[in-house]
Design an enzyme around this catalytic site. Sequence first.
Site, short mmCIF file in Angstrom:
data_model
loop_
_atom_site.label_atom_id
_atom_site.label_comp_id
_atom_site.label_asym_id
_atom_site.label_seq_id
_atom_site.Cartn_x
_atom_site.Cartn_y
_atom_site.Cartn_z
N GLY A 129 0.77 -1.24 0.00
CA GLY A 129 0.00 0.00 0.00
C GLY A 129 0.79 1.28 0.00
CD GLU A 162 1.00 -8.98 1.45
OE1 GLU A 162 0.06 -8.20 1.19
OE2 GLU A 162 0.82 -10.12 1.87
N PRO A 163 4.94 -4.71 -0.85
CG PRO A 163 7.14 -3.98 -1.20
CD PRO A 163 6.33 -4.99 -0.44
NE ARG A 220 -0.41 2.57 -5.85
CZ ARG A 220 -1.43 2.48 -6.70
NH1 ARG A 220 -1.36 3.06 -7.88
NH2 ARG A 220 -2.52 1.81 -6.36
CE1 TYR A 227 -8.90 1.53 -9.02
CE2 TYR A 227 -6.76 2.00 -9.99
CZ TYR A 227 -7.66 1.11 -9.44
OH TYR A 227 -7.30 -0.21 -9.33
CB CYS A 255 -16.12 3.56 -29.08
SG CYS A 255 -15.40 3.81 -30.70
CD GLU A 256 -17.03 2.55 -23.13
OE1 GLU A 256 -17.70 3.29 -22.37
OE2 GLU A 256 -17.46 1.47 -23.57
C1 PLP Z 1 -2.69 -5.18 -4.19
C2 PLP Z 1 -2.17 -5.75 -2.93
C3 PLP Z 1 -0.90 -5.36 -2.45
C4 PLP Z 1 -0.04 -4.33 -3.13
O1 PLP Z 1 -0.57 -3.05 -3.01
P1 PLP Z 1 0.30 -1.79 -3.46
O2 PLP Z 1 -0.57 -0.63 -3.14
O3 PLP Z 1 0.56 -1.93 -4.91
O4 PLP Z 1 1.55 -1.80 -2.64
C5 PLP Z 1 -0.42 -5.98 -1.32
N1 PLP Z 1 -1.14 -6.92 -0.66
C6 PLP Z 1 -2.37 -7.30 -1.08
C7 PLP Z 1 -3.11 -8.34 -0.33
C8 PLP Z 1 -2.93 -6.72 -2.22
O5 PLP Z 1 -4.14 -7.09 -2.63
#
Ligand code: PLP
Length: 413
Positions: free
Chosen positions: A239, A273-274, A276, A316, A342-343
């Site tokens: 996140g 869990e990075p 982005r 988004y 076409c949107e």
């Molecule tokens: C999408 C996701 C992430 C990665 O999120 P980022 O915002 O890209 O860091 C990590 N863990 C889980 C469970 C996700 O669904």
Amino acid sequence: MSVFHHRKGVLHAEQVPLPAIADAVGTPTYVYSTAALTERFQAVTEAFQGQKHLICYSVKANSNLAILGLFARLGSGFDIVSGGELARVKQAGGEPGRTVFAGVGKTPDEMAQALSQGLLLFNVESAEELEALDAVGRKLGRRAPFALRVNPDVDARTHRYISTGLKTSKFGVPFEEAVALYAKAKKMKGLQALGLDCHIGSQLTRTAPMKAALTKVADLYVTLKARGHALEYLDVGGGLGITYSDETPPSPQEYARTVLNATEGTGATLLLEPGRALVGNAGVLLTRVLYRKPTEARTFVVVDAGMNDLMRPALYEAHHDLQPVVKRRGRDVEVDVVGPVCESTDVLARARPLVLPRQDDLYAFMSAGAYGMSMASTYNSRPRPAEVLVDGAAWRVVRERERVEDLWRGERA
Ligand SMILES: *Cc1c(COP(=O)(O)O)cnc(C)c1O
């Protein structure tokens, strides 16, 4: 200096001028930088130095095999959300034993595949899924290692479409139910509780929601250990945000400080869990101007990339900076940069000040490395873009442009 920079008025990726790539492989094309990917991975690693941790790169942000392979060689584990992503990880040389599996709708087949391949951890998102995983474990004569993904009911203060930690979200189990579920799981022969997990959303730019969520989750971890669950892993999710325009997300150091303060005293190995944050600013989408279309109300610039290639603005209302590949002198006018789809939502950049481009000019949508190609579709029967990986002065195609024949593969006339 950013790895994407103008030199003598021409936009480069590392040492490669982008017109060279556009001329050789055409447009639209995603271009990624090895240096940027490596630097970001190492920055997060260094920020957590001295702390037991494993980075599990979130595959859905960008799942190209070359990028997965690069992260695997740098020592990364992986965070997956489907059996298809597990197959990609293996194909790229990643290890299932360093991979965690999240998602509210894992099928028993996906679970069985992952378990038999030695997955590190299932992040389970409901009571019924826990029972399904137990059944899979018993059938294979194994104890499936799991963590419950808990929902801490914290507002991540991000776009509501990428917020996942509120009570009303489909993700995770309610925080209050976790203790009872771990107790129940202890009696199940196909399960082994090995961790606790949360993930409150994406593009987080403030530390306060992270701190609030992780403090709750760390307390729960300590409670569970005190109740005799032999947990080892505290998965803090992903996140971490990036700068698209004027956001000021925490640096890797600030992020690490927040995580480490909140989880201090748990003794857990941290799983990070990075997605982005590792790939977002390491890629751009190269596109070419087709037409200019001045109307009474607006000036449109029609480019050859559309919402099928880069979905984030339509999905988004996301902002991507737009850079001319060859700088032009002149006065800015306000334009809407639109794709051929076409949107009416196929607007990639709205009301942007831009020196009016000419036909055939090249532009780059910046910060397109995350959730760009991985979300691309073939809507309007548009073959998906090529992908190129730059390394210093060298570059190579890491995914060919899709061909029109690929579009109807498997169809029957
Ligand atoms: C999408 C996701 C992430 C990665 O999120 P980022 O915002 O890209 O860091 C990590 N863990 C889980 C469970 C996700 O669904």
